[in-house]
Design a protein around this motif. Structure first.
Motif, mmCIF file in Angstrom:
data_model
loop_
_atom_site.group_PDB
_atom_site.id
_atom_site.type_symbol
_atom_site.label_atom_id
_atom_site.label_comp_id
_atom_site.label_asym_id
_atom_site.label_seq_id
_atom_site.Cartn_x
_atom_site.Cartn_y
_atom_site.Cartn_z
ATOM 1 N N ARG A 167 0.843 -1.213 0.000
ATOM 2 C CA ARG A 167 0.000 0.000 0.000
ATOM 3 C C ARG A 167 0.870 1.252 0.000
ATOM 4 O O ARG A 167 0.604 2.212 -0.722
ATOM 5 N N ARG A 168 1.919 1.233 0.813
ATOM 6 C CA ARG A 168 2.813 2.390 0.886
ATOM 7 C C ARG A 168 3.523 2.614 -0.446
ATOM 8 O O ARG A 168 3.631 3.737 -0.937
ATOM 9 N N ALA A 169 4.011 1.519 -1.047
ATOM 10 C CA ALA A 169 4.713 1.636 -2.324
ATOM 11 C C ALA A 169 3.773 2.105 -3.421
ATOM 12 O O ALA A 169 4.143 2.957 -4.249
ATOM 13 N N ARG A 335 6.464 2.066 -13.955
ATOM 14 C CA ARG A 335 5.239 1.582 -14.610
ATOM 15 C C ARG A 335 5.136 0.063 -14.505
ATOM 16 O O ARG A 335 4.078 -0.485 -14.172
ATOM 17 N N LEU A 336 6.247 -0.621 -14.794
ATOM 18 C CA LEU A 336 6.243 -2.086 -14.712
ATOM 19 C C LEU A 336 6.004 -2.557 -13.280
ATOM 20 O O LEU A 336 5.255 -3.516 -13.045
ATOM 21 N N LEU A 340 2.774 -4.592 -11.777
ATOM 22 C CA LEU A 340 2.988 -5.822 -11.029
ATOM 23 C C LEU A 340 2.279 -5.770 -9.669
ATOM 24 O O LEU A 340 1.636 -6.747 -9.256
ATOM 25 N N THR A 341 2.393 -4.657 -8.973
ATOM 26 C CA THR A 341 1.754 -4.546 -7.654
ATOM 27 C C THR A 341 0.232 -4.589 -7.751
ATOM 28 O O THR A 341 -0.444 -4.967 -6.795
ATOM 29 N N ASP A 342 -0.316 -4.200 -8.913
ATOM 30 C CA ASP A 342 -1.769 -4.254 -9.090
ATOM 31 C C ASP A 342 -2.286 -5.686 -9.204
ATOM 32 O O ASP A 342 -3.488 -5.930 -9.016
ATOM 33 N N THR A 343 -1.396 -6.623 -9.527
ATOM 34 C CA THR A 343 -1.835 -7.997 -9.777
ATOM 35 C C THR A 343 -1.538 -8.948 -8.620
ATOM 36 O O THR A 343 -1.933 -10.112 -8.679
#
Length: 406
Positions: A167-169, A335-336, A340-343
């Motif tokens: 969440r922080r990242a 962006r990459l 990645l964090t969204d998945t």
């Protein structure tokens, strides 16, 4: 950058020293020739042209992945400082000719161009400050998801990655993406929020929210140029009436108009390249460069101009906030990592965790490159500013004394 801030050169003395020694050696050889001062004068002017050409050939010889990188931009500013110093020596060695028409007018016009370049230096310095704010957000991401990554005084260690760290990242990545939006796409919304942040918020909300606002808010506090200032218009003003010397002017000035024209082109190109590389207000690269090919430095300069324009037209660079290679790498890595964090799903599987850590490692390398290059670049921009101020003050002083003696 007030002119009174001048504290001396921050450019490596060996670079300028080698250049000046080379030029003086050329002058000595010329003076030892059978001909008199006329041969020495011609050799001095020819030596300047050759050295400008050699430096731009060197700048143009870099491979595509080094063009517009931090080391390349620093090299570009070294070239300008060396050319400026040698140009100053030429004027010093030809004082009697400089104060006569039409040379006095041509020199005054050149100094007017340099005044306009001072605003570009200020805007570039502010752009560098903006990149530093992006670095702070990168540091948050690296600390949240990394394991030190070379950040000094960072107490992070290798550990399991949980939802809190992600969440922080992700918040830092979102703020970074907002900050990197090109002004032509986001300027209206950001400027509205900037005005609200800078003028309308009370002090309580300011102190409360200062560390949690998107990066765009930093701009209203740090940029030293006015809201209406335009880098594109400033570049056009620097290049205005930069005409190829006429034969009559070459004869009337004993050839001195040639180095004046050369330095005008060098000044324009360097300022244009800085605006291309570094974020600044109302960026625009539509500056027309016309330099006759018979100038020995024309080919490499025009080649660099064409390569930078081509870079700006690439599909993944068209909407970039700047063309600096490290900014491109930062944007790509974040962006990459953001995708990645969204998945990710929790608990995090080992394969996904390894993939995240690899992306974070790549981002750490970009962070280190920017950390290493930004401070020296900022010092060089400041040095360019002060060198222009000093040269202009000396030059106008000489012109003034010449007019008084008449």
């Amino acid at each position: 950058m007030p002119a009174t801030d001048y504290q001396g050169s921050s450019t490596p003395l060996n670079i300028i020293g080698h250049s000046l020694l080379s030029m003086k050696r050329d002058q000595v050889h010329a003076m030892e020739s059978p001909n008199d001062g006329s041969a020495s004068h011609d050799f001095e002017l020819g030596s300047f042209q050759r050295q400008v050409a050699d430096r731009f050939h060197n700048l143009a010889s870099v491979p595509p992945d080094e063009l517009l990188s931090l080391p390349w931009v620093r090299k570009l500013l070294d070239v300008f400082l060396c050319c400026q110093e040698e140009f100053r020596l030429i004027l010093f060695n030809n004082k009697a000719q400089v104060i006569k028409p039409p040379m006095d007018r041509l020199i005054a016009e050149y100094y007017e161009r340099t005044v306009k370049a001072l605003d570009v230096c200020n805007a570039i310095r502010d752009g560098i400050e903006q990149i530093k704010q992006w670095q702070k957000l990168l540091e948050i991401v690296l600390c949240a998801l990394g394991d030190n990554n070379g950040i000094p005084n960072n107490n992070c260690c290798q550990r399991a990655l949980g939802e809190g760290q992600f969440r922080r990242a992700k918040k830092a990545l979102i703020d970074l993406a907002i900050g990197m939006l090109d002004e032509k796409d986001s300027g209206q919304a950001l400027s509205h929020r900037n005005r609200s942040f800078g003028r309308n918020n009370n002090s309580t909300s300011h102190s409360k929210d200062h560390h949690h606002r998107p990066l765009g808010h930093f701009r209203s506090l740090s940029w030293s140029v006015s809201r209406s200032w335009s880098a594109a218009r400033q570049l056009l003003a620097i290049g205005n009436n930069l005409a190829v010397p006429r034969g009559s002017d070459v004869v009337a000035t004993n050839g001195l108009v040639i180095p004046v024209y050369t330095m005008g082109c060098v000044l324009l190109f360097v300022m244009w390249a800085l605006v291309a590389a570094i974020p600044c207000q109302d960026r625009g690269l539509q500056v027309h460069f016309y330099v006759p090919r018979h100038f020995s430095w024309a080919a490499p300069l025009l080649s660099l101009h064409e390569r930078i324009l081509e870079e700006s037209k690439k599909r993944d660079r068209k909407n970039a906030c700047a063309l600096l290679r490290e900014i491109y790498q930062m944007e790509k890595c974040t962006r990459l990592l953001g995708e990645l964090t969204d998945t990710v799903q929790f608990p995090l599987c080992e394969e996904k965790e390894m993939e995240v850590r690899q992306r974070v490692k790549e981002l750490g390398q970009v962070f280190d490159a920017m950390k290493e290059g930004l401070e020296p670049l900022e010092k060089q921009v400041r040095e360019v500013f002060h060198r222009i101020v000093r040269s202009r003050t000396e030059g106008l002083g000489s012109l003034g004394r010449g007019n008084n003696t008449e």
